[in-house]
Scaffold this active site. Sequence first.
Site, PDB file in Angstrom:
ATOM      1  N   HIS A 239       0.853  -1.197   0.000  1.00  0.00           N
ATOM      2  CA  HIS A 239       0.000   0.000   0.000  1.00  0.00           C
ATOM      3  C   HIS A 239       0.890   1.249   0.000  1.00  0.00           C
ATOM      4  O   HIS A 239       0.649   2.190  -0.752  1.00  0.00           O
ATOM      5  CB  HIS A 239      -0.900   0.031   1.245  1.00  0.00           C
ATOM      6  CG  HIS A 239      -2.273  -0.503   1.014  1.00  0.00           C
ATOM      7  ND1 HIS A 239      -2.547  -1.848   0.982  1.00  0.00           N
ATOM      8  CD2 HIS A 239      -3.467   0.138   0.799  1.00  0.00           C
ATOM      9  CE1 HIS A 239      -3.844  -2.018   0.777  1.00  0.00           C
ATOM     10  NE2 HIS A 239      -4.421  -0.836   0.652  1.00  0.00           N
TER      11      HIS A 239
ATOM     12  N   HIS B 286       0.508  -2.692   9.437  1.00  0.00           N
ATOM     13  CA  HIS B 286       1.954  -2.609   9.199  1.00  0.00           C
ATOM     14  C   HIS B 286       2.678  -1.907  10.331  1.00  0.00           C
ATOM     15  O   HIS B 286       2.102  -1.027  10.979  1.00  0.00           O
ATOM     16  CB  HIS B 286       2.246  -1.841   7.899  1.00  0.00           C
ATOM     17  CG  HIS B 286       1.955  -2.620   6.665  1.00  0.00           C
ATOM     18  ND1 HIS B 286       2.761  -3.642   6.223  1.00  0.00           N
ATOM     19  CD2 HIS B 286       0.930  -2.533   5.783  1.00  0.00           C
ATOM     20  CE1 HIS B 286       2.244  -4.144   5.110  1.00  0.00           C
ATOM     21  NE2 HIS B 286       1.131  -3.491   4.824  1.00  0.00           N
TER      22      HIS B 286
END
Length: 319
Positions: free
Chosen positions: A86, A133
């Site tokens: 991402h 993350h």
Amino acid sequence: TRSRFLYYLFSLGTELGNELFYILFFPFCIWNLDAWLGRRLIIIWVWVMYLGQCTKDVIRWPRPAAPPVVKLEVFYNSEYSMPSTHAMSGTAIPLALLLLSYGRWQYPLMFGLILAFCWCSLVCCSRIYMGMHSILDVIAGFLYAILILVAIHPLVDLIDNFNLTYKYAPLIIISLHLALGIFSFTLDTWSTSRGDTAQILGCGAGVACGSHVNYVMGLELDPPPDTLPLSLSSLTVTVFGKAILRLLIGVIVLLLTKVAMKKATIPLACKIFRIPHDDIRKARQRMEVELPYRYITYGMVGFSLMFIVPCLFHFIGLS
């Protein structure tokens, strides 16, 4: 503290790296703004995402543990964590947009820099906020995307020119993208990354083949160099209405293409590889089914985006 504003803001940031965004952003760019720019953005996006997904499966770092983090998104939980794809996409797309459009389009550089900074920051921060993350994953994704961009940006004109003009380009494009998909996966367990990568490669191949057909048939020609830099036409109700109508009709065609191809390719792949398809979800997770179905389905979506939908616009007077 639970802030509703932050939750919605960072959900938007996450969406900027998801399929829904891509199926609206790339078509809008190609059908309404500049096909030249759209093709090049897709070339960069395919390479950035492909290398990112492959690196994840080589490093194999798990997602942050919950607790201590709170996971607000579980769809990609089965994927590995390092680097954040991402963050890679959220860095590469706005920076590539700036690099490719500045000088080709008339707009203040400051506007482009602010947009790229906000876009990139929103996507990167959203991955940490969503608990998907660590800060290290995001920084690695950001730097990795810049590295790939530096390497591929000088080659983009060359690649696009090859896709358009070389006689056997479709054959080479399809073979290369297929080979990249087949040889990059040796997963022990199923994860969403294999299908996503096949999807990205299929899309890239479809767009490149559609561009080639357009060029050969003399359909979608780029504006000649003496008309540059391009300026945005004044936004009238008619211009805005046509742009929205193109996006609406075109995206419906793309979604119908996706559904039809999915319906046709999964049973076909099951039949060819003799895999029982009474449980479609289980069958879809088999590499022999997942790779061809994703590749062919999204290849056709990419081809429709570049060739079939613009032909339809021409036919109904929406070009």
